[in-house]
Design an enzyme around this catalytic site. Structure first.
Site, short mmCIF file in Angstrom:
data_model
loop_
_atom_site.label_atom_id
_atom_site.label_comp_id
_atom_site.label_asym_id
_atom_site.label_seq_id
_atom_site.Cartn_x
_atom_site.Cartn_y
_atom_site.Cartn_z
N GLU A 118 -6.81 111.64 -45.51
CA GLU A 118 -6.87 111.66 -44.33
C GLU A 118 -5.14 112.40 -43.90
O GLU A 118 -4.49 113.04 -43.07
CB GLU A 118 -7.17 110.74 -42.95
CG GLU A 118 -7.83 111.58 -41.58
CD GLU A 118 -7.92 110.05 -41.24
OE1 GLU A 118 -8.55 109.65 -41.35
OE2 GLU A 118 -8.19 110.96 -39.29
N ARG A 124 -14.71 99.70 -56.97
CA ARG A 124 -15.61 99.07 -56.57
C ARG A 124 -16.72 100.22 -57.51
O ARG A 124 -18.03 99.56 -57.94
CB ARG A 124 -16.52 99.14 -55.80
CG ARG A 124 -15.83 98.09 -54.74
CD ARG A 124 -16.31 98.11 -53.02
NE ARG A 124 -15.91 99.46 -52.69
CZ ARG A 124 -14.37 99.62 -51.76
NH1 ARG A 124 -13.80 98.05 -52.39
NH2 ARG A 124 -14.42 100.75 -51.26
P1 AMP Z 1 -13.20 109.84 -50.35
O1 AMP Z 1 -12.52 110.26 -51.28
O2 AMP Z 1 -13.44 110.03 -48.80
O3 AMP Z 1 -15.11 110.14 -50.22
O4 AMP Z 1 -13.46 108.03 -50.42
C1 AMP Z 1 -14.22 107.82 -51.54
C2 AMP Z 1 -13.07 106.04 -51.97
O5 AMP Z 1 -13.02 105.56 -50.92
C3 AMP Z 1 -14.54 105.65 -52.70
O6 AMP Z 1 -13.85 104.81 -53.63
C4 AMP Z 1 -14.76 104.16 -51.83
O7 AMP Z 1 -15.24 103.39 -52.73
C5 AMP Z 1 -14.01 104.06 -50.74
N1 AMP Z 1 -13.62 104.53 -49.21
C6 AMP Z 1 -14.65 105.39 -48.11
N2 AMP Z 1 -14.39 105.10 -47.06
C7 AMP Z 1 -15.10 103.69 -47.48
C8 AMP Z 1 -15.67 103.39 -46.32
N3 AMP Z 1 -15.99 103.44 -45.54
N4 AMP Z 1 -15.99 101.98 -46.78
C9 AMP Z 1 -15.92 101.76 -48.36
N5 AMP Z 1 -15.58 102.12 -49.05
C10 AMP Z 1 -14.81 103.44 -49.12
#
Ligand code: AMP
Length: 166
Positions: free
Chosen positions: A103, A66
């Site tokens: 996680e 996205r």
């Molecule tokens: P992080 O590495 O944990 O910061 O996760 C960020 C990535 O995962 C981004 O590319 C987001 O598009 C996706 N992502 C993580 N959690 C969500 C969520 N609750 N809703 C939509 N996309 C998420």
């Protein structure tokens, strides 16, 4: 805030919360209603590039998948190139890879080895900051190529996950 920026409440209203997607316990932030609203979509691009003028950024790096939507529109507005950071195995040419913690387990992102020139000025964009692992891995790839990150911009921040600390 300039007068053309959408109000945070309007953005929030256009993001649909989907409980237990893609797995139980995750509340997925569905941005498709926001993208379908011409005024909000354009306003979000303006927010993500706030403070940058054409000529001040060489490349906008977007994160799979996205992040591509926002980063490519931002690149056109800033008259900059667009560079994708993709999930491992998707890019066709030679890549640098960066692993990061999830996680449960690990994930790997990749970037073409010639995607950025050393010293180039980069704006890194993704749709959402959760734990920050993905953005930190993408930033490491940008830095591996000797490019300079001016800013990392997100549309949504899940504050309870403290991703800024990454
Ligand atoms: P992080 O590495 O944990 O910061 O996760 C960020 C990535 O995962 C981004 O590319 C987001 O598009 C996706 N992502 C993580 N959690 C969500 C969520 N609750 N809703 C939509 N996309 C998420």
């Amino acid at each position: 805030m300039t007068k053309n920026h959408p109000a945070p409440a309007d953005i929030e209203r256009a993001i649909r919360n989907i409980p237990d997607f893609p797995k139980p316990g995750i509340q997925f932030k569905d941005i498709t209603p926001l993208l379908a609203d011409a005024r909000l979509f354009a306003g979000c691009i303006d927010l993500l590039i706030d403070g940058f003028k054409p000529g001040t950024v060489d490349a906008v790096v977007g994160i799979d998948a996205r992040g591509f939507i926002f980063a490519s529109a931002a690149a056109v507005k800033l008259e900059a190139g667009f560079v994708p950071v993709r999930k491992k195995g998707k890019l066709p040419y030679q890549t640098h890879e960066q692993q990061y913690e999830l996680e449960y387990g690990t994930a790997t992102v990749a970037m073409h080895v010639d995607a950025l020139k050393p010293g180039s000025r980069v704006l890194l964009i993704d749709d959402l900051l959760a734990t920050g692992g993905t953005a930190a891995a993408a930033a490491a790839l940008v830095q591996k190529l000797g490019a300079r990150i001016l800013e990392i911009s997100f549309l949504i921040e899940l504050k309870f996950l403290s991703g800024r600390a990454s």
